[in-house]
Write an enzyme that holds these catalytic residues in place. Structure first.
Site, PDB file in Angstrom:
ATOM      1  N   SER A 129       0.866  -1.195   0.000  1.00  0.00           N
ATOM      2  CA  SER A 129       0.000   0.000   0.000  1.00  0.00           C
ATOM      3  C   SER A 129       0.891   1.230   0.000  1.00  0.00           C
ATOM      4  O   SER A 129       2.061   1.150   0.419  1.00  0.00           O
ATOM      5  CB  SER A 129      -0.845   0.010   1.274  1.00  0.00           C
ATOM      6  OG  SER A 129      -1.441   1.281   1.467  1.00  0.00           O
TER       7      SER A 129
ATOM      8  N   TYR B 258      -2.776  -1.046  10.349  1.00  0.00           N
ATOM      9  CA  TYR B 258      -2.600  -1.311   8.912  1.00  0.00           C
ATOM     10  C   TYR B 258      -1.251  -0.760   8.426  1.00  0.00           C
ATOM     11  O   TYR B 258      -0.499  -1.438   7.731  1.00  0.00           O
ATOM     12  CB  TYR B 258      -3.766  -0.661   8.174  1.00  0.00           C
ATOM     13  CG  TYR B 258      -3.816  -0.868   6.681  1.00  0.00           C
ATOM     14  CD1 TYR B 258      -4.325  -2.037   6.139  1.00  0.00           C
ATOM     15  CD2 TYR B 258      -3.400   0.134   5.799  1.00  0.00           C
ATOM     16  CE1 TYR B 258      -4.410  -2.217   4.762  1.00  0.00           C
ATOM     17  CE2 TYR B 258      -3.483  -0.036   4.425  1.00  0.00           C
ATOM     18  CZ  TYR B 258      -3.985  -1.211   3.911  1.00  0.00           C
ATOM     19  OH  TYR B 258      -4.071  -1.377   2.551  1.00  0.00           O
TER      20      TYR B 258
HETATM   21  C1  BGC Z   1      -6.180   1.617   2.098  1.00  0.00           C
HETATM   22  C2  BGC Z   1      -7.367   2.512   1.886  1.00  0.00           C
HETATM   23  C3  BGC Z   1      -6.925   3.940   1.633  1.00  0.00           C
HETATM   24  C4  BGC Z   1      -5.892   3.971   0.544  1.00  0.00           C
HETATM   25  C5  BGC Z   1      -5.367   5.377   0.278  1.00  0.00           C
HETATM   26  C6  BGC Z   1      -5.197   1.796   0.998  1.00  0.00           C
HETATM   27  O1  BGC Z   1      -4.083   1.004   1.251  1.00  0.00           O
HETATM   28  O2  BGC Z   1      -6.626   0.281   2.126  1.00  0.00           O
HETATM   29  O3  BGC Z   1      -8.203   2.479   3.009  1.00  0.00           O
HETATM   30  O4  BGC Z   1      -8.047   4.721   1.205  1.00  0.00           O
HETATM   31  O5  BGC Z   1      -4.818   3.146   0.900  1.00  0.00           O
HETATM   32  O6  BGC Z   1      -5.090   6.080   1.456  1.00  0.00           O
END
Ligand code: BGC
Length: 255
Positions: free
Chosen positions: A143, A156
Site C-alpha cells: 500500500s 494497517y
Molecule cells: C487503504 C485505503 C486507503 C488507501 C489510500 C489503501 O491502502 O486500504 O483504506 O483509502 O490506501 O489512502
C-alpha cells in the site's frame, strides 16, 4: 500470453484487487489457485470469470496466518498443476480506529493477515521453488501506507511497513535462488476494503483531494503491473516497491 504455462497462487482472490489479478493471470495463460477464506460462493465468481474464457483455476480455502493451512495451499497448487512459479500475497484487512482506542485483538488480526500471512506463504512457497530449482516470483500487494502515515490506521500502516521490509530482506536472501520479490503499493483503489469511504461522500471527496489524478484506481490497473512483475521479462527486478497511486505520494498539498 505473458504467463503461459506458469502456475500462480493469488491469496485473497475472491474479491477486489486479488480477483482482478487472478482473472488477468489466467488470461495471460497461467493456471491460477484462487485462495479465499470463508466465502466459497464469492471465490466461485472469480473462477467463473476465468472459466468464461477457458482459463484454468482451482479454489482453495486457507487461513494464511496458519502454517498448516499455508502448507496445504502450496501442496494443493503443486498437486493440481505440478509446480509453483508465482505467488501474489494479496490478502489484506484494514480497520480504522483512533490509536489510543485500538484494541489488541484487532491489531493481532491485522498483523496476522497482512504480515504474518505473507511471511508464511512466502516461506513455504520459497521452499517449494528452491526444490524445483527454476526460480520464482513473489509479488506482495502492499500500500502507499507502507511509507505514508495514515492517522486512525496505525495497525494497517505498521503491517504494510513490515511488508516493505519483508520484501527487501527476503529479496536479498532469495536472490541466489533466482526468486524475485517485489511490492506493489496501491493508493485508493475502488474495492470492498474501502466500503466505509465509498459510502461517505465527504470522506470520498477529501480522499480524492489528496490524489493528483483525482479518481479511484481500478483493480485492473493493479493487475497489469502484477502481470509484468510476475513475468519472465521482470527477471532483473527485485527488492523494491512500485506505487500505483494516481500521484498520491507526490501531492504537495498546495495545488
Ligand atoms: C487503504 C485505503 C486507503 C488507501 C489510500 C489503501 O491502502 O486500504 O483504506 O483509502 O490506501 O489512502
Amino acid at each position: 500470453m505473458r504467463l503461459q504455462d506458469k502456475v500462480a497462487i493469488v491469496t485473497g482472490a475472491a474479491t477486489g484487487i486479488g480477483q482482478a489479478i487472478a482473472v488477468r493471470f489466467a488470461r495471460e495463460g497461467a493456471a491460477v489457485v484462487v485462495d479465499y477464506i470463508g466465502q466459497p460462493d464469492v471465490a466461485s465468481k472469480t473462477q467463473q470469470q476465468i472459466a468464461d474464457f477457458g482459463g484454468k483455476s482451482i479454489a482453495l480455502e486457507a487461513d494464511i496466518s496458519k502454517p498448516d493451512q499455508v502448507q496445504n495451499l502450496i501442496d494443493g497448487a503443486v498437486k493440481a498443476f505440478g509446480k509453483l512459479d508465482i505467488v501474489v500475497n494479496n490478502a489484506g484487512v484494514e480497520k480504522k480506529l483512533a490509536f489510543v482506542d485500538y484494541p489488541l485483538e484487532e491489531l493481532r488480526k491485522i498483523l496476522d493477515i497482512n504480515l504474518i500471512g505473507p511471511f508464511l506463504v512466502s516461506q513455504a512457497a520459497a521452499r517449494q521453488m528452491i526444490r524445483q530449482g527454476n526460480g520464482g516470483r513473489l509479488v506482495n500487494i502492499s500500500s502507499v501506507h507502507e511509507d505514508l502515515p495514515m492517522p486512525t490506521n496505525a495497525a494497517y500502516c505498521v503491517s504494510k511497513g513490515g511488508l516493505r521490509m519483508l520484501t527487501r530482506t527476503i529479496a536479498v536472501e532469495l536472490a541466489k535462488d533466482k526468486i524475485t520479490v517485489n511490492n506493489i503499493g496501491p493508493g485508493a483503489v475502488f474495492t470492498p476494503i474501502d466500503a466505509d469511504v465509498e459510502a461517505m461522500p465527504e470522506m470520498e471527496k477529501a480522499l480524492m483531494g489528496e490524489i493528483p489524478l483525482a479518481r479511484w484506481g481500478k483493480p485492473e490497473e493493479i493487475a497489469g503491473l502484477a502481470v509484468y512483475l510476475a513475468s519472465d521479462e521482470a527477471a532483473y527486478i527485485t527488492g523494491s516497491t512500485y506505487f500505483i497511486d494516481g500521484g498520491m505520494l507526490r501531492q504537495s498539498g498546495s495545488y
